[in-house]
Scaffold this active site. Structure first.
Site, PDB file in Angstrom:
ATOM      1  N   GLN A  32      41.742  51.382  68.468  1.00  0.00           N
ATOM      2  CA  GLN A  32      42.150  52.072  69.701  1.00  0.00           C
ATOM      3  C   GLN A  32      41.087  53.037  70.209  1.00  0.00           C
ATOM      4  O   GLN A  32      41.279  53.700  71.223  1.00  0.00           O
ATOM      5  CB  GLN A  32      43.494  52.772  69.521  1.00  0.00           C
ATOM      6  CG  GLN A  32      43.485  53.998  68.637  1.00  0.00           C
ATOM      7  CD  GLN A  32      44.899  54.476  68.350  1.00  0.00           C
ATOM      8  OE1 GLN A  32      45.650  53.848  67.625  1.00  0.00           O
ATOM      9  NE2 GLN A  32      45.281  55.596  68.941  1.00  0.00           N
TER      10      GLN A  32
ATOM     11  N   MET B 222      48.115  59.511  63.367  1.00  0.00           N
ATOM     12  CA  MET B 222      46.739  59.359  62.898  1.00  0.00           C
ATOM     13  C   MET B 222      46.355  60.563  62.028  1.00  0.00           C
ATOM     14  O   MET B 222      45.171  60.835  61.801  1.00  0.00           O
ATOM     15  CB  MET B 222      45.777  59.219  64.081  1.00  0.00           C
ATOM     16  CG  MET B 222      46.052  57.939  64.886  1.00  0.00           C
ATOM     17  SD  MET B 222      44.619  57.300  65.730  1.00  0.00           S
ATOM     18  CE  MET B 222      44.318  58.597  66.890  1.00  0.00           C
TER      19      MET B 222
ATOM     20  N   HIS C  51      53.585  66.670  65.574  1.00  0.00           N
ATOM     21  CA  HIS C  51      53.988  65.618  64.624  1.00  0.00           C
ATOM     22  C   HIS C  51      55.235  66.046  63.856  1.00  0.00           C
ATOM     23  O   HIS C  51      56.151  65.256  63.633  1.00  0.00           O
ATOM     24  CB  HIS C  51      52.871  65.355  63.604  1.00  0.00           C
ATOM     25  CG  HIS C  51      51.579  64.873  64.197  1.00  0.00           C
ATOM     26  ND1 HIS C  51      50.431  65.613  64.169  1.00  0.00           N
ATOM     27  CD2 HIS C  51      51.258  63.700  64.806  1.00  0.00           C
ATOM     28  CE1 HIS C  51      49.446  64.942  64.739  1.00  0.00           C
ATOM     29  NE2 HIS C  51      49.917  63.772  65.143  1.00  0.00           N
TER      30      HIS C  51
HETATM   31  P1  AMP Z   1      48.534  60.977  66.986  1.00  0.00           P
HETATM   32  O1  AMP Z   1      48.435  61.365  65.551  1.00  0.00           O
HETATM   33  O2  AMP Z   1      47.760  61.850  67.906  1.00  0.00           O
HETATM   34  O3  AMP Z   1      48.318  59.498  67.201  1.00  0.00           O
HETATM   35  O4  AMP Z   1      50.043  61.236  67.385  1.00  0.00           O
HETATM   36  C1  AMP Z   1      51.110  60.670  66.671  1.00  0.00           C
HETATM   37  C2  AMP Z   1      52.363  60.872  67.471  1.00  0.00           C
HETATM   38  O5  AMP Z   1      52.592  62.268  67.664  1.00  0.00           O
HETATM   39  C3  AMP Z   1      52.288  60.228  68.865  1.00  0.00           C
HETATM   40  O6  AMP Z   1      53.523  59.627  69.170  1.00  0.00           O
HETATM   41  C4  AMP Z   1      52.020  61.422  69.745  1.00  0.00           C
HETATM   42  O7  AMP Z   1      52.477  61.248  71.075  1.00  0.00           O
HETATM   43  C5  AMP Z   1      52.809  62.511  69.041  1.00  0.00           C
HETATM   44  N1  AMP Z   1      52.298  63.821  69.418  1.00  0.00           N
HETATM   45  C6  AMP Z   1      50.998  64.224  69.434  1.00  0.00           C
HETATM   46  N2  AMP Z   1      50.918  65.489  69.901  1.00  0.00           N
HETATM   47  C7  AMP Z   1      52.166  65.883  70.192  1.00  0.00           C
HETATM   48  C8  AMP Z   1      52.734  67.092  70.705  1.00  0.00           C
HETATM   49  N3  AMP Z   1      51.984  68.137  71.033  1.00  0.00           N
HETATM   50  N4  AMP Z   1      54.071  67.148  70.887  1.00  0.00           N
HETATM   51  C9  AMP Z   1      54.861  66.085  70.566  1.00  0.00           C
HETATM   52  N5  AMP Z   1      54.379  64.924  70.072  1.00  0.00           N
HETATM   53  C10 AMP Z   1      53.064  64.825  69.884  1.00  0.00           C
END
Ligand code: AMP
Length: 285
Positions: A60, A29, A36
């Site tokens: 979501q 996102m 990321h």
């Molecule tokens: P988001 O942009 O928050 O939807 O996250 C995108 C992806 O990055 C999702 O699969 C999250 O689980 C992963 N993600 C977010 N924060 C972390 C983190 N601190 N360590 C590893 N993966 C992460």
């Protein structure tokens, strides 16, 4: 590097790709951070062609204010991705391209794994996650997809979606990347107040405390101590602390932790910012 903002352009680009190429997708996102980046770097190791999608998915969010507050930094995100590898590809669709005129959240059956933890506090959240993830999987038809352990329950929901609809896709779950103080990196961390930032390490410290004392205390006792420690900080609220099995999400404790799969899940609201984290109660070999 390719940056595509229109679904039609993406379809044309993808149709030119050789079928022999291994394609990976990293859905995000945006407001990218090192968590990321670690997903993107893993994807580069697995594949010939890596696509990062950036889309703040409205379906979501169960709370419209949470959606409106969600940080957006597309320009910066593109620069970050560029600096990782020039061969990365980015898809930044509009809401119209993904949903058309009607923004609809589809309904799914996740055999109950969506009915606990985040599923209780954020009704419809996982249906919304599955709605966007299914659309992205249909668009990209990837070989590999990368998700973070930080959102552990989400990885279970996505795996169920894969089992039900996309048997050929392989999901790689990447470890949680943390700040020096243990805080799991999250786009939402940028919303924390100065005061909240000072004491926010309490979230990871609570998980470590649970791990260290897993055999000493009952779940109830653990929760009581953790809640009291967290809520000593003004403006901090423990939304949940639960020990659940990593395979089924059923409640577990030190007495029934036969396959070492007990995991602590925590959600803390710090000055209005809701943060989640989790930790396996056993060392992984
Ligand atoms: P988001 O942009 O928050 O939807 O996250 C995108 C992806 O990055 C999702 O699969 C999250 O689980 C992963 N993600 C977010 N924060 C972390 C983190 N601190 N360590 C590893 N993966 C992460």
């Amino acid at each position: 590097m390719t940056v595509i903002k229109k679904l039609n352009d993406l379809d044309i680009t993808l149709s030119k790709l050789s079928r022999k190429k291994i394609l990976s997708l990293v859905p995000t996102m945006g407001s990218l951070h090192k968590g990321h980046i670690s997903l993107i770097k893993s994807a580069l190791k697995y594949s010939d062609e890596v696509w990062v999608s950036i889309f703040v998915n409205p379906t979501q969010f169960n709370d419209i204010n949470d959606y409106k507050k969600y940080p957006v930094n597309s320009k910066e995100d593109i620069n970050i991705i560029k600096s990782i590898d020039q061969n990365l590809n980015i898809f930044i669709p509009s809401i119209d391209d993904i949903y058309g005129k009607k923004i609809i959240r589809d309904k799914y059956n996740f055999d109950g794994i969506d009915k606990v933890l985040e599923g209780i506090k954020r009704p419809g959240h996982f249906d919304g996650v599955a709605t966007i993830v299914k659309k992205l999987f249909e668009i990209f038809n990837p070989n590999f997809v990368f998700f973070g352990e930080k959102d552990f329950q989400q990885t279970m929901v996505v795996q169920k979606l894969i089992d039900d609809y996309f048997k050929d896709i392989k999901m790689i779950v990447c470890p949680t990347i943390r700040a020096k103080n243990g805080l799991a990196l999250s786009s939402r961390n940028s919303l924390l107040s100065k005061k909240a930032k000072k004491n926010i390490s309490i979230i990871y410290d609570s998980l470590l405390f649970a791990k260290q004392n897993f055999y000493k205390f009952s779940n109830k006792e653990l929760k009581k101590i953790i809640k009291s420690n967290i809520e000593k900080n003004q403006g901090f609220l423990l939304e949940y602390f639960e020990l659940r099995c990593s395979k089924t999400l059923k409640i577990c404790n030190h007495e029934n932790n036969h396959n070492s799969s007990c995991r602590a899940f925590i959600c803390v609201v710090a000055d209005g910012v809701r943060l989640i984290d989790n930790l396996l109660m056993h060392n992984e070999n």
